[in-house]
Design an enzyme around this catalytic site. Sequence first.
Site, short mmCIF file in Angstrom:
data_model
loop_
_atom_site.label_atom_id
_atom_site.label_comp_id
_atom_site.label_asym_id
_atom_site.label_seq_id
_atom_site.Cartn_x
_atom_site.Cartn_y
_atom_site.Cartn_z
N THR A 124 -16.12 4.62 2.29
CA THR A 124 -16.69 5.86 1.74
C THR A 124 -15.60 6.81 1.30
O THR A 124 -15.80 7.65 0.44
CB THR A 124 -17.54 6.57 2.79
OG1 THR A 124 -16.71 6.90 3.91
CG2 THR A 124 -18.68 5.69 3.27
N ASP B 56 0.85 -1.17 0.00
CA ASP B 56 0.00 0.00 0.00
C ASP B 56 0.89 1.23 0.00
O ASP B 56 2.10 1.14 0.20
CB ASP B 56 -1.05 -0.03 1.12
CG ASP B 56 -0.54 0.50 2.43
OD1 ASP B 56 0.66 0.28 2.70
OD2 ASP B 56 -1.32 1.12 3.17
N1 LIG Z 1 -9.39 11.57 7.45
C1 LIG Z 1 -9.87 11.54 6.21
N2 LIG Z 1 -10.98 12.16 5.88
C2 LIG Z 1 -11.46 12.11 4.63
N3 LIG Z 1 -10.89 11.47 3.63
C3 LIG Z 1 -9.76 10.82 3.87
C4 LIG Z 1 -9.18 10.80 5.17
N4 LIG Z 1 -8.05 10.07 5.12
C5 LIG Z 1 -7.94 9.64 3.86
N5 LIG Z 1 -8.95 10.07 3.08
C6 LIG Z 1 -9.19 9.78 1.67
O1 LIG Z 1 -9.50 8.42 1.51
C7 LIG Z 1 -8.56 7.77 0.65
C8 LIG Z 1 -8.28 6.38 1.14
O2 LIG Z 1 -7.59 6.44 2.38
P1 LIG Z 1 -6.95 5.18 3.06
O3 LIG Z 1 -6.15 5.60 4.22
O4 LIG Z 1 -8.01 4.15 3.19
O5 LIG Z 1 -5.96 4.77 1.91
P2 LIG Z 1 -5.39 3.30 1.69
O6 LIG Z 1 -6.44 2.50 1.01
O7 LIG Z 1 -4.82 2.84 2.97
O8 LIG Z 1 -4.28 3.53 0.64
P3 LIG Z 1 -2.89 4.13 0.91
O9 LIG Z 1 -2.54 3.86 2.34
O10 LIG Z 1 -2.03 3.43 -0.02
O11 LIG Z 1 -3.03 5.56 0.58
C9 LIG Z 1 -7.34 8.66 0.66
O12 LIG Z 1 -6.62 8.58 -0.52
C10 LIG Z 1 -7.97 10.05 0.83
O13 LIG Z 1 -8.38 10.56 -0.42
MG LIG Z 2 -3.07 2.90 4.46
#
Ligand SMILES: Nc1ncnc2c1ncn2[C@@H]1O[C@H](COP(=O)(O)OP(=O)(O)OP(=O)(O)O)[C@@H](O)[C@H]1O
Ligand SMILES: [Mg+2]
Length: 676
Positions: free
Chosen positions: A376, A303
């Site tokens: 979401t 990731d």
């Molecule tokens: N606190 C938050 N509030 C709103 N949106 C968020 C928040 N944190 C992340 N996001 C959005 O949601 C997306 C997904 O976040 P997530 O942490 O699930 O990523 P992931 O699937 O773990 O991938 P990676 O860690 O590789 O970025 C992010 O790319 C961002 O656009």
């Molecule tokens: Mg992550």
Amino acid sequence: MSTQRKSILSGRMVQRAILDSFRKLNPVMMIKNPVMFVVELGAMLVLLQMLLPGILGRSSHTGFNIAVFVILLITILFANFAEALAEGRGKAQADHLKKTKQQVMANKRVGGGLRSVPSTELRKEDIVVVSQGEMIPGDGEIIEGLASVDESAITGESAPVIKEAGGDFCSVTGGTLVVSDSIVVRITNDPGESFIDRMISLVKGAKRQRTPNEIALGTLLAVLTVIFLIVVFTLKPIADYLNIELETAVLISLLVCLIPTTIGGLLSAIGIAGMDRVTQYNVLAMSGKAVEAAGDVNTMILDKTGTITYGNRMAAELLPVGAGTEAELANWAAISSQFDETPEGRSVLALLRERGLIYDELLARSGDSIEFKAETRMSGVDLPDGRRVRKGAVDAIRRWVAEQSGQIPDDLEAVTHRVAVAGGTPLAVAVDAVIYGVIYLKDTVKPGMKERFEQLRKMGIRTIMCTGDNPLTAATIAQEAGVDDYIAECKPEDKIDVIRREQAAGKLVAMTGDGTNDAPALAQADVGLAMNSGTVSAKEAANMVDLDSDPSKLIEVVGIGKQLLMTRGALTTFSIANDIAKYFAILPAMFMLAIPQMSVLNVMKLGSPLSAVLSALIFNAVIIPLLIPIAMRGVKYRPMSSQRLLSRNLLIYGLGGVVAPFIGIKLIDLFVHLWI
Ligand SMILES: Nc1ncnc2c1ncn2[C@@H]1O[C@H](COP(=O)(O)OP(=O)(O)OP(=O)(O)O)[C@@H](O)[C@H]1O
Ligand SMILES: [Mg+2]
Ligand SMILES: [K+]
């Protein structure tokens, strides 16, 4: 980054191993290793022959019998010593960890106040408060506050790490020390199931299970042993028929030389040492199977945030779009982050403070929190007047606004693009159907990633980055880090799908991750490496945990896995090649005893038939300790295709295995012949 633990074989460890070698003579333990069990049975038969002469047929050479008995005993002890030595480092480490696992007093929340209770009385879901200078009493997740924690007792790394509530850095481990501030921790394990407990039983090898590969090879060795048993037993009636006298001790010597004692004696040491090498790299492997699977991995899924990048995505800029002003954007960005406990959310409020911007905090506090979810990809607040405030991945906000028949500002695309090409994460901010602008979250790629991925390519491993981020940011980071492929806008179930697809195509898949949303994928992968900094659920789903939280450590683990498989293959080849060579040394000698005309077969010009048998037997014994260093260290491994590796090893260990006994037995015979 990847610190290899110092590992010196201390005198005490050798002493302990010697004692254990005798303890392991117990037939009940011995029977787990059929090859060596047959050797032990053989030794007992020779002993019986010595004590009750004539019971197993004529025996003319008492001295010879004694020599055979002693050599057989030493052979078993050598094999036991190899295993005991391999176990030694883990045992020493377990002792060290047990000292870490001392009982401490914990401040447990009871009703409105705190009560001091021993850490051993803590149960799952208990809430404790840990302040500066105190030991964290059990594994758990921070639910309030932030602290720097000294985890050196577990990781060996002396620099304290920041742990905070919300997000992927909230897990703490019992036995580590809070060096500043104070945190509220929800305990996640019952007593006896803690991380340190698991570590202790792992390094001690108490629950070491043989891997499918090991079991398969063990079965093959057992079958070979049975075949040679039959061969040797049928020699007896044939010889009797031909009126040739074959003594029991000679027959047993022949049997022991023929059965695969070398690999039989070293097999478990190779497995244990492989696991141990992984631990020396500060990686905890829950099973040997995981390490072996790592050796065969074809595809690696990583990731982005926190794995390829540092993962402290911080709000760096506010970029209004459409009719929105910076002040409006700041206001709504902050309100959407009021209850957002993730590092991303808190960094928005921090940015406002830093810039001296204000927001309607009273309004924010009056709303209901909408927590961030990976599904979401949004977070925010529902206000009492019915307005809904959201921030999140741009495509998610776009869809949300479109569902309410809102307008997408013309410049949103351009602003998003600017953030993404710089490798940043854009978060759009909206209130109901109106988008006010974009928050620019900055993150940095960890150094040295490109070189590491290049190394993986040489090993024939394809790397795929899976991220929840938008395609452009993903492309930028993928390019900067040098991964082979990437998948953007990834939801947790998409990661599993990627893994399943690769597995369906016959690939073995490794995955690293740290978040709760990574847990299902970590469990699905053949090799799941969780970061120690990550969440409890990620660590529980994975079959390996990297204590240094360095995802590129998978490269070392893959190397060690390959090395383990190669070592086992190389020593098996060597062992069986050896046995074939010994056969040609010992069989002519045996028949020379009865038919002197057979001496033309004595191509090696060995001193006498008895000295030939003894020399072969001595060679068979000493080869085990001589190969212990290779079994423990593993054969040399360089990144190259497995085809080339295989032919190279066959040449060295196959040919070497045939030649070595002729030279070795000849040399030993020169000495032995002086006495016989
Ligand atoms: N606190 C938050 N509030 C709103 N949106 C968020 C928040 N944190 C992340 N996001 C959005 O949601 C997306 C997904 O976040 P997530 O942490 O699930 O990523 P992931 O699937 O773990 O991938 P990676 O860690 O590789 O970025 C992010 O790319 C961002 O656009
Ligand atoms: Mg992550
Ligand atoms: K043998």
